[in-house]
Write an enzyme that holds these catalytic residues in place. Structure first.
Site, PDB file in Angstrom:
ATOM      1  CB  THR A 166     -23.964  14.442 -32.608  1.00 29.64           C
ATOM      2  OG1 THR A 166     -24.525  13.625 -31.574  1.00 29.64           O
ATOM      3  CG2 THR A 166     -23.741  13.628 -33.834  1.00 29.64           C
ATOM      4  CB  THR A 216     -16.204  12.590 -20.759  1.00 26.49           C
ATOM      5  OG1 THR A 216     -16.225  11.320 -20.131  1.00 26.49           O
ATOM      6  CG2 THR A 216     -14.780  12.977 -21.096  1.00 26.49           C
ATOM      7  CD  GLU A 237     -20.706   6.560 -21.365  1.00 23.02           C
ATOM      8  OE1 GLU A 237     -20.010   7.518 -21.726  1.00 23.02           O
ATOM      9  OE2 GLU A 237     -20.853   5.534 -22.043  1.00 23.02           O
ATOM     10  CG  ASN A 248     -22.115   5.286 -25.145  1.00 23.24           C
ATOM     11  OD1 ASN A 248     -21.093   5.922 -25.294  1.00 23.24           O
ATOM     12  ND2 ASN A 248     -22.480   4.754 -23.999  1.00 23.24           N
ATOM     13  CE  LYS A 261     -13.523  10.416 -18.170  1.00 22.45           C
ATOM     14  NZ  LYS A 261     -13.540   9.764 -19.508  1.00 22.45           N
ATOM     15  CB  THR A 265      -8.107   2.329 -14.671  1.00 16.93           C
ATOM     16  OG1 THR A 265      -9.438   2.767 -14.620  1.00 16.93           O
ATOM     17  CG2 THR A 265      -7.213   3.336 -13.975  1.00 16.93           C
TER      18      THR A 265
END
Lengths: 400, 400
Positions: free
Chosen positions: A400, A151, A272, A395, A177, A188
């Site tokens: 969007t 992702t 991230e 985040n 991932k 997880t």
């Protein structure tokens, strides 16, 4: 015995596994987002799932299959978590399993389904149906599958190892991932492991659980546990080794631990917005649970994470996190090291060259924190990542 | 009975309280950083302290005074937390108390000490000594004191209310500081409350505890509980009202709740880097603890916080946080409202105008989340703030 990493190895490296993926259009960006993993023979299957009480339809479906313990294929998509989608979500999962079973000519109750992506939206089933048709399953399709489950990940996370011991030769591989909603609890994010080893089913489930406790359950990106967490191992036994069970499973455990640790660390390394990997070793704790609590409190602290992002040796935040972890600690007994520099001991700050430590933190991509609790003998390691402005950027505009 | 907010009221508004502050030089920036609050008569004192096992010297010192229940002055500084500083830290606190007692001509065991700032550095005692001398105590010094306890705060948090009931007339006031390491547990960051009401000491402690549970213990900025958390209330009885206790304390409770709620919300509103206040109401939960767990899990979620920063109605993250909160929930029973728009009900997403909700979120400075759990009768409210890039900027370079 030997455990050897295979260069460019992935989940189709073990014998008898095939995979493929396609750009079905589930993700808004034009990226591969639907994949199938298939074993040419029926596998013993073990798995762990999220402890979040909000569970995606795929988790509910796949738990039933793991309870029986036999599987032969996994279909997974990114871009849509299919969680909080009610009856419609469950109907869609059943259809995904059915179409995959037909494509692979296997029984529908042998197909595990996994989704990841935005919560609360329905799967675009037209695209999924076409996608399943489009996928080519090949013996070298592992990397494509690894891409299909990404992702916000920035790189594929995959590994394969060759193992040789008294039981024979076999291969273990895996892909995982991240990169957000990572604070696993008993299970997880998505992780799929394959092996051609011949293994006792009960041993496989127990070993997976123990190893996950020390690897995936010890990582944190942002403190949020996903609704779609799932870790699955499939073993098809095609390596022809003598059956591995509790008596002779030492090497297998060690190899699986190596695979899972590699993937778990890869997930946080690709957390991230992350710029640094944080490794926290807690030693000499009263018990294992205390060691885990402290290590995870430190890797989960926003204040520790932002300090490390700023290369700031603000070690007081590390002790403050340990102090609120729920574990028993005594301030005077603590010894704290930051990148091998002792910063706190005998209840007081230690003299050290702050500028030098700051420079060292700036240069290293892995930040090591070691805390000696000194009220027992147990230890634990946790992994996390720093908290950057990029995390907020990613985040604050994910749907969007 | 009436409870009326006093314009520009602060902790020296109740009768008999004096305060003052100075720029002692403890902070690196040239800002007021040392303050004293003093009552001309001895006060009943109640307080709550951090549950973090790493406690600052000032917490250890002040806990002893609150155990006895009588105090007459508070000295507080910002810029240095004096935590993890061992024996030296405790010696420094004792000296601060002694110098304050001498200045105010009161007993040393009636002086509460509070510090806030960077952990692991010692107080610059030369500056503190000079600072204490420099402070002028006046009946209008409340605002200066409120400024002296600020760290990354961007505004003073202060309030005073006039109360009139059958017991007579009295005033309650308070000041608090944020703005990081805010995830109170049984106590909170620094908060000082004053009242001239005449109150039974036990009633005061019990009431404070109950009110803090519903106010300061329900806020979160970043999930980290400070080593220096402290909330203190001093009542000097100078209003001359009839003694307030459990039997006649209804109005007092209500007024103190209003004061604490105002200050708690001010702390999160001024959370580091915050652009929005988040108010989460959880209703119809199985029990009070479940309601609190869910509400706090939502306000503490980095993913919820970043979505709100981006005005993104990504409500799936809210349900995911509720699901991992530890409370018992059943997905099909949940009803979720985001700024009064129903987004999830009967196990599935509701149709709504996403663009309209996004615009609405952009326009409002307070984001309301309401979750009906529908498996009981209890409710709780929690307050938090969004997670912005500015939070990361502030915290990646705080000690420097």
């Amino acid at each position: 015995m030997t455990i050897k990493i295979i260069e460019n190895g992935n989940i189709t490296t073990p014998a008898g596994f095939f995979a493929g993926a396609t750009t079905a259009g589930i993700k808004s960006k034009n990226l591969v987002d639907l994949g199938i993993l298939f074993s040419k023979s029926l596998c013993s299957a073990a798995g762990l799932f999220t402890t979040n009480l909000i569970k995606s339809a795929s988790v509910l479906h796949s738990q039933k299959i793991i309870n029986v313990g036999k599987a032969q294929a996994i279909i997974a998509n990114s871009g849509c978590a299919n969680a909080c989608t009610g009856m419609r979500g469950m109907v869609d999962i059943k259809e995904m399993a059915k179409l995959t079973a037909a494509k692979c000519s296997i029984q529908v109750n042998k197909v595990i389904v996994a989704n990841t992506g935005v919560i609360g939206i329905n799967l675009p089933m037209d695209k999924v149906r076409k996608g399943i048709k489009d996928i080519d399953l090949t013996a070298y399709g592992g990397k494509d599958f690894a891409r299909a489950i990404m992702t916000t990940d920035t790189f594929e996370k995959e590994i394969a190892v060759n193992v040789k011991d008294d039981n024979g030769k076999y291969t273990i591989a895996g892909t995982a991932k991240g990169a957000g909603m990572i604070h696993p609890d008993m299970a997880t994010m998505l992780c799929f492991l394959t092996t051609d080893a011949n293994i006792n089913q009960n041993f496989l489930q127990v070993t997976l659980k123990n190893i996950v406790d020390d690897t995936f359950n010890m990582i944190s990106v942002d403190g949020d546990t996903s609704t779609n967490d799932m870790i699955i191992i499939l073993s098809n036994g095609l390596a022809g080794n003598s059956v591995i069970s509790n008596k002779n499973g030492g090497t297998f455990k060690e190899a699986l631990l190596e695979v899972c640790k590699y993937l778990a660390k890869a997930v946080v390394r690709d957390g991230e917005g992350a710029t640094k990997l944080i490794e926290v070793l807690v030693e000499c704790a009263r018990n294992k649970n205390d060691a885990r609590l402290i290590a995870r409190a430190i890797t989960s602290s926003s204040l520790v994470k932002t300090a490390i992002y700023g290369n700031d040796p603000n070690w007081g935040r590390i002790l403050a996190a340990a102090g609120r972890s729920g574990a028993r600690i005594v301030e005077n007994k603590l010894i704290l090291y930051l990148n091998n520099q002792c910063v706190f001991k005998q209840g007081k700050p230690q003299d050290f060259d702050e500028e030098k430590l700051r420079t060292n933190m700036m240069e290293e991509s892995v930040i090591n924190i070691a805390l000696h609790v000194n009220n027992g003998r147990e230890k634990a390691t946790a992994w996390g990542c720093d908290l950057s402005k990029e995390y907020v950027t990613i985040n604050s505009a994910y749907t969007t």
